[in-house]
Enzyme design. Structure first.
Site, PDB file in Angstrom:
ATOM      1  N   HIS A  95       4.280  -7.552  -1.695  1.00 59.73           N
ATOM      2  CA  HIS A  95       4.142  -7.172  -0.095  1.00 59.73           C
ATOM      3  C   HIS A  95       3.947  -8.400   0.205  1.00 59.73           C
ATOM      4  O   HIS A  95       2.937  -9.290   0.021  1.00 59.73           O
ATOM      5  CB  HIS A  95       3.424  -6.187   0.263  1.00 59.73           C
ATOM      6  CG  HIS A  95       1.808  -6.289  -0.300  1.00 59.73           C
ATOM      7  ND1 HIS A  95       0.719  -6.796   0.676  1.00 59.73           N
ATOM      8  CD2 HIS A  95       1.184  -5.922  -1.249  1.00 59.73           C
ATOM      9  CE1 HIS A  95      -0.399  -6.878  -0.072  1.00 59.73           C
ATOM     10  NE2 HIS A  95      -0.182  -6.325  -1.286  1.00 59.73           N
ATOM     11  N   ASP A 146       2.814  -8.365   3.798  1.00 59.52           N
ATOM     12  CA  ASP A 146       1.568  -8.218   4.733  1.00 59.52           C
ATOM     13  C   ASP A 146       0.105  -8.503   4.378  1.00 59.52           C
ATOM     14  O   ASP A 146       0.067  -8.537   2.981  1.00 59.52           O
ATOM     15  CB  ASP A 146       1.811  -6.863   5.289  1.00 59.52           C
ATOM     16  CG  ASP A 146       1.838  -5.765   4.676  1.00 59.52           C
ATOM     17  OD1 ASP A 146       2.191  -5.873   3.218  1.00 59.52           O
ATOM     18  OD2 ASP A 146       0.936  -4.805   4.582  1.00 59.52           O
ATOM     19  N   GLU A 178       2.390  -2.596   3.172  1.00 60.22           N
ATOM     20  CA  GLU A 178       1.587  -2.110   2.149  1.00 60.22           C
ATOM     21  C   GLU A 178       0.109  -1.887   2.492  1.00 60.22           C
ATOM     22  O   GLU A 178      -0.278  -0.940   1.778  1.00 60.22           O
ATOM     23  CB  GLU A 178       1.872  -3.003   0.578  1.00 60.22           C
ATOM     24  CG  GLU A 178       1.529  -2.140  -0.467  1.00 60.22           C
ATOM     25  CD  GLU A 178      -0.129  -2.499  -0.707  1.00 60.22           C
ATOM     26  OE1 GLU A 178      -0.745  -1.791  -1.779  1.00 60.22           O
ATOM     27  OE2 GLU A 178      -0.850  -3.460  -0.011  1.00 60.22           O
ATOM     28  N   GLU A 201       0.511  -7.032  -7.764  1.00 54.58           N
ATOM     29  CA  GLU A 201      -0.896  -6.952  -7.410  1.00 54.58           C
ATOM     30  C   GLU A 201      -1.924  -7.871  -8.055  1.00 54.58           C
ATOM     31  O   GLU A 201      -1.764  -7.860  -9.118  1.00 54.58           O
ATOM     32  CB  GLU A 201      -1.244  -5.520  -7.346  1.00 54.58           C
ATOM     33  CG  GLU A 201      -0.650  -4.652  -6.268  1.00 54.58           C
ATOM     34  CD  GLU A 201      -1.083  -4.988  -4.939  1.00 54.58           C
ATOM     35  OE1 GLU A 201      -1.986  -5.678  -4.718  1.00 54.58           O
ATOM     36  OE2 GLU A 201      -0.305  -4.533  -3.818  1.00 54.58           O
ATOM     37  N   HIS A 244      -8.899  -9.395   0.217  1.00 53.85           N
ATOM     38  CA  HIS A 244      -9.603  -8.902   1.409  1.00 53.85           C
ATOM     39  C   HIS A 244     -10.726  -9.596   1.976  1.00 53.85           C
ATOM     40  O   HIS A 244     -11.551  -8.768   2.728  1.00 53.85           O
ATOM     41  CB  HIS A 244      -9.865  -7.357   1.173  1.00 53.85           C
ATOM     42  CG  HIS A 244      -8.412  -6.617   1.136  1.00 53.85           C
ATOM     43  ND1 HIS A 244      -8.383  -5.144   1.459  1.00 53.85           N
ATOM     44  CD2 HIS A 244      -7.177  -6.959   0.978  1.00 53.85           C
ATOM     45  CE1 HIS A 244      -7.276  -4.846   1.189  1.00 53.85           C
ATOM     46  NE2 HIS A 244      -6.408  -6.082   0.846  1.00 53.85           N
TER      47      HIS A 244
END
Length: 376
Positions: free
Chosen positions: A76, A78, A135, A164, A349
C-alpha cells in the site's frame, strides 16, 4: 537505444515519501511508482473507486510476463497522518546518521521500492504488483477491488508476498504466516430521560449497559492454539454524554473490539454479543463490522522459500508468527498462500519514522533472491 537505468531502492523510497499520500491516497504517489515500473516491462493499470468518506481510492495493478509461475507482491502507498513534532518534514525525505526519515519509510513505501528494484534484476514467470491507496483506512475500495479486477482478468497468483514491516529487532527475524481477525461492535441501549429525583418516571439505561458489559468482559473465548494467541475482547468506549447532574440519561453507548484467532468467526461473535446485550436490554441495538477473518498460511513452500532466502542473504533464522494487527493479507489469503515480510516495524506510525539505508539495500537483495527461487 539508451540503456535502461535500473531503479535504486533508496532513491525510489525518497521519491515515494515526497509524494504525500495520507489515506485514502491517489495521484502523484502512483505517478512515481508507475514511472518506475514502465521501463521494466510492466503493464500498469490504475483505477479509482469509491466515494467519500471511505474514498475515492486509487489502486494500481502491474503485470509482467505471460506464462510460468505467478508471483505477486502486495502493498500500500497510503500512510497514516504524520502528526505534529517531526524533526524534519514528514514528506520531505531526509537522510541523517544512516537513516532515511519520512512518513511511509517502513510502512511501507520502502518495501515497495525494494521490490521494484528486485524485480528489475529478476525476470521469468509472471510478476504482479497489487498496490492500493487504502490499507490504513477501511480498505473498502482497496485490495478487495484489486482482487475483483484480477478475477476479471483471470490473474491468479501461485504465491503472494505482502511487504508489511514484520521484522522486530533485525531485518528478517520475523515473518507473518497469518493474522488474527478483527471486529468492532457498537452497542446502544435506549432509556427514558427524566429527573433524578423521580426515577419512577424515567428509565435509566446505564445499569443495563453496565451489566451487559460486565458479562461480555467476563467471556473467555478460547485458550489460543499452536499458531495463535487467545482471542480477546476489549471495551474501548463507554459514552453517556450527560452534562447535567440532575438528569437520568435517555441513552447509553459502548463500543467493543474483538481480535480473534482461527477458532472464531466474526459474524458468530457479533451474534453472541447481541444475545448478551438483549438479555439485559431487550431494546438494545448492536451493530458490528468484521474487518477481517483470521487466516493462516500453514508452514510450507512459501514460508520455506522466504526463510531460506533470508538465511542465505542475511544469515538470520526467521521466526514464523501470527502476532500483530490486521493487514491486507486477510483478503489476499483467499487467492493463494500469503506470507508477510518487510522492514523493521519499530518506527511505523510514529513521529520520525525511519528506515536504515543498509536495510533497504539488504531487503532488495532478499526480495531478488525470493523471486529467483520462485521462478527456478
Amino acid at each position: 537505444m539508451p540503456e535502461t537505468i535500473l531503479p535504486d531502492a533508496i532513491e525510489l523510497t525518497k521519491a515515494l515519501i515526497a509524494a504525500e499520500s495520507v489515506t485514502p491516497a491517489r495521484g502523484s504517489v502512483f505517478d512515481v511508482l508507475e514511472a518506475a515500473l514502465l521501463p521494466l516491462g510492466f503493464k500498469v493499470e490504475r483505477f479509482i473507486e469509491g466515494e467519500a468518506p471511505e474514498g475515492p481510492v486509487e489502486n494500481l495493478l502491474a503485470v509482467r510476463g505471460t506464462s510460468g509461475r505467478h508471483f505477486a507482491f502486495a502493498g500500500h502507498l497510503d500512510v497514516v497522518p504524520p502528526g505534529q513534532g517531526w524533526t524534519s518534514g514528514a514528506f520531505e525525505p531526509e537522510v541523517r546518521g544512516g537513516l532515511l526519515y519520512g512518513r511511509g519509510a517502513v510502512d511501507m513505501k520502502g518495501a515497495i521500492a525494494a521490490f521494484v528494484a528486485a524485480a528489475a534484476r529478476v525476470e521469468g514467470g509472471v510478476t504482479t504488483l497489487i498496490i492500493t491507496g487504502d490499507e490504513e483506512g477501511p480498505a473498502t475500495y482497496g485490495t478487495p477491488r484489486l482482487i475483483e479486477r484480477m478475477a476479471e482478468r483471470g490473474l491468479l497468483p501461485d504465491l503472494c508476498l505482502v511487504g508489511e514491516p514484520t521484522s522486530q529487532h533485525r531485518l528478517g527475524d520475523m515473518i507473518k504466516i497469518g493474522r488474527r481477525g478483527s471486529t468492532v461492535i457498537d452497542i446502544v441501549v435506549p432509556g427514558k430521560q427524566g429527573h433524578v429525583a423521580y426515577p419512577h418516571l424515567a428509565d435509566n439505561p446505564v445499569p443495563r449497559l453496565v451489566r451487559a458489559l460486565a458479562e461480555i468482559d467476563a467471556i473467555t473465548l478460547d485458550q489460543g492454539n499452536a499458531w495463535f494467541q487467545p482471542s480477546n475482547i476489549e471495551i474501548i468506549d463507554l459514552t453517556v454524554g450527560n452534562p447535567a447532574t440532575n438528569v437520568i440519561p435517555g441513552e447509553a453507548r459502548a463500543r467493543i473490539s474483538i481480535r480473534f484467532n482461527d477458532q472464531q468467526y466474526g459474524p458468530d461473535l457479533i451474534a453472541r454479543i447481541e444475545e448478551i446485550v438483549q438479555s439485559h436490554a431487550p431494546a438494545g441495538i448492536v451493530k458490528g463490522r468484521v474487518y477481517g477473518e483470521a487466516f493462516l498460511t500453514e508452514p510450507g513452500e512459501l514460508s520455506t522459500l522466504i526463510s531460506g532466502a533470508i538465511r542465505d542473504r542475511l544469515g538470520v533464522e526467521t521466526e514464523l508468527s501470527t502476532t500483530g494487527g490486521t493487514s491486507d493479507a486477510r483478503f489476499l489469503s483467499k487467492l493463494c498462500p500469503v506470507v508477510e515480510f518487510g522492514l523493521l516495524n519499530a518506527t511505523m506510525h510514529k513521529l520520525d519514522e525511519a528506515v536504515a539505508l543498509p536495510d533497504l539495500v539488504a531487503l532488495t537483495d532478499v526480495y531478488a533472491e525470493i523471486l529467483k527461487r520462485a521462478f527456478a
